[in-house]
Write an enzyme that holds these catalytic residues in place. Structure first.
Site, PDB file in Angstrom:
ATOM      1  N   ARG A  50      -8.590  -6.606   3.064  1.00 50.61           N
ATOM      2  CA  ARG A  50      -7.224  -7.024   2.756  1.00 50.61           C
ATOM      3  C   ARG A  50      -6.411  -5.809   2.305  1.00 50.61           C
ATOM      4  O   ARG A  50      -6.935  -4.919   1.647  1.00 50.61           O
ATOM      5  CB  ARG A  50      -7.224  -8.073   1.645  1.00 50.61           C
ATOM      6  CG  ARG A  50      -7.988  -9.341   1.983  1.00 50.61           C
ATOM      7  CD  ARG A  50      -8.067 -10.252   0.772  1.00 50.61           C
ATOM      8  NE  ARG A  50      -8.861 -11.450   1.047  1.00 50.61           N
ATOM      9  CZ  ARG A  50      -9.149 -12.366   0.134  1.00 50.61           C
ATOM     10  NH1 ARG A  50      -8.719 -12.222  -1.114  1.00 50.61           N
ATOM     11  NH2 ARG A  50      -9.869 -13.423   0.455  1.00 50.61           N
ATOM     12  N   ASP A  52      -2.720  -4.590   0.338  1.00 50.55           N
ATOM     13  CA  ASP A  52      -1.677  -5.052  -0.571  1.00 50.55           C
ATOM     14  C   ASP A  52      -0.298  -4.907   0.070  1.00 50.55           C
ATOM     15  O   ASP A  52      -0.130  -4.237   1.094  1.00 50.55           O
ATOM     16  CB  ASP A  52      -1.698  -4.233  -1.866  1.00 50.55           C
ATOM     17  CG  ASP A  52      -2.943  -4.490  -2.695  1.00 50.55           C
ATOM     18  OD1 ASP A  52      -3.495  -5.601  -2.611  1.00 50.55           O
ATOM     19  OD2 ASP A  52      -3.360  -3.577  -3.423  1.00 50.55           O
ATOM     20  N   TYR A 113      -9.654   5.183   4.406  1.00 52.45           N
ATOM     21  CA  TYR A 113      -8.227   5.179   4.084  1.00 52.45           C
ATOM     22  C   TYR A 113      -7.711   6.610   4.050  1.00 52.45           C
ATOM     23  O   TYR A 113      -8.471   7.562   3.842  1.00 52.45           O
ATOM     24  CB  TYR A 113      -7.985   4.569   2.698  1.00 52.45           C
ATOM     25  CG  TYR A 113      -8.182   3.072   2.594  1.00 52.45           C
ATOM     26  CD1 TYR A 113      -7.098   2.198   2.707  1.00 52.45           C
ATOM     27  CD2 TYR A 113      -9.436   2.536   2.352  1.00 52.45           C
ATOM     28  CE1 TYR A 113      -7.267   0.830   2.581  1.00 52.45           C
ATOM     29  CE2 TYR A 113      -9.622   1.165   2.236  1.00 52.45           C
ATOM     30  CZ  TYR A 113      -8.529   0.314   2.348  1.00 52.45           C
ATOM     31  OH  TYR A 113      -8.711  -1.034   2.229  1.00 52.45           O
ATOM     32  N   ARG A 200      -5.982   3.761  -4.671  1.00 54.18           N
ATOM     33  CA  ARG A 200      -4.729   4.117  -5.340  1.00 54.18           C
ATOM     34  C   ARG A 200      -4.983   4.619  -6.763  1.00 54.18           C
ATOM     35  O   ARG A 200      -4.277   5.520  -7.253  1.00 54.18           O
ATOM     36  CB  ARG A 200      -3.788   2.914  -5.330  1.00 54.18           C
ATOM     37  CG  ARG A 200      -3.269   2.591  -3.931  1.00 54.18           C
ATOM     38  CD  ARG A 200      -2.619   1.223  -3.852  1.00 54.18           C
ATOM     39  NE  ARG A 200      -1.508   1.102  -4.787  1.00 54.18           N
ATOM     40  CZ  ARG A 200      -0.924  -0.060  -5.095  1.00 54.18           C
ATOM     41  NH1 ARG A 200      -1.384  -1.191  -4.554  1.00 54.18           N
ATOM     42  NH2 ARG A 200       0.085  -0.096  -5.934  1.00 54.18           N
TER      43      ARG A 200
END
Length: 260
Positions: A50, A52, A113, A200
């Protein structure tokens, strides 16, 4: 029915993340609407992970069950038919048939990522929603030194956000690289799996090292403490990209190459 895997590319700005929500625009909702238009029935999709609100995707792997006869008629036509029904901010960029028991999330062996930082005194006009703008010069050498402490299997509780539903905080980071290309700093990371906001939070702490607010040893101590309260603020979502998902015999970016 035929189960297919799709590599999905999307601009995260217009969406409230991947997962379908009532009264909110999501990537999953847009994709399922497009598939329903083709199939004439409700189609459920499952993603490798998932994202954000605001996070972008270059190759998010998604599976769905579609009509075997329609799929076998032309794989390329199915891809283009899906894209013709999607908003401009979402594209299916690769497709392939998979086994009926394939699962985009549970069969995933790793994910990657990239985080992008625009490191210049003046804010970007063209790259405003593609990077986190930081005017203070960052020392990527120090950031690289700190990043080395993350490699391997560790308890990453210090990078775990409140509300994370993972059963445990132990993950294996297989690759973590910090590089500069002009004004852009790239932080690329691959792991077996990630905790909620882990990337993050990692970026936020590496930035503090690059800015001279922490040392690489301070960062190592933070990881060892397993205490999120000692860490830096979470980096904003719009600099983050889901770049790949890895499986036993293929990865999501392979699907893109197969359609070129």
């Amino acid at each position: 029915m035929q189960r297919i895997a799709m590599a999905v590319e999307f601009d995260g700005r217009p969406f409230h993340g991947w997962q379908q929500q009532d009264h909110a625009s999501t990537v999953q909702g847009s994709l399922q609407d497009a598939l329903q238009s083709i199939e004439g029935r409700t189609v459920s999709t499952v993603a490798a992970g998932r994202t954000d609100a605001g996070v972008h995707g270059e190759a998010l792997l998604v599976h769905a069950d579609v009509s075997a006869s329609r799929w076998q008629r032309s794989h390329r036509a199915y891809l283009h038919g899906c894209n013709s029904r999607l908003p401009d901010s979402v594209r299916v960029v690769g497709v392939r048939a998979v086994e009926a028991d394939f699962h985009a999330r549970f069969d995933c062996r790793g994910r990657s990522y990239r985080y992008q930082i625009w490191n210049r005194q003046t804010a970007p006009a063209l790259q405003q929603w593609r990077h986190w703008w930081l005017p203070r010069q960052l020392d990527i050498g120090l950031m690289q030194q700190a990043a080395m402490h993350c490699l391997g299997k560790h308890d990453f509780s210090a990078l775990r956000a409140a509300g994370c539903q993972a059963a445990h905080a132990e993950k294996e980071i297989r690759m973590l690289e910090v590089s500069r290309d002009g004004y852009c700093i790239h932080i690329q990371v691959a792991a077996d799996a990630f905790l909620y906001h882990m990337v993050r939070n990692l970026v936020g702490n590496l930035v503090e090292v690059g800015a001279g607010k922490r040392t690489p040893d301070d960062f190592a101590s933070l990881l060892a403490s397993r205490d999120r309260q000692r860490g830096a603020a979470t980096a904003p979502a719009h600099g983050l990209y889901f770049t790949n998902a890895f499986y036993d015999d293929f990865n999501a970016r392979d699907l893109i190459a197969g359609c070129d």
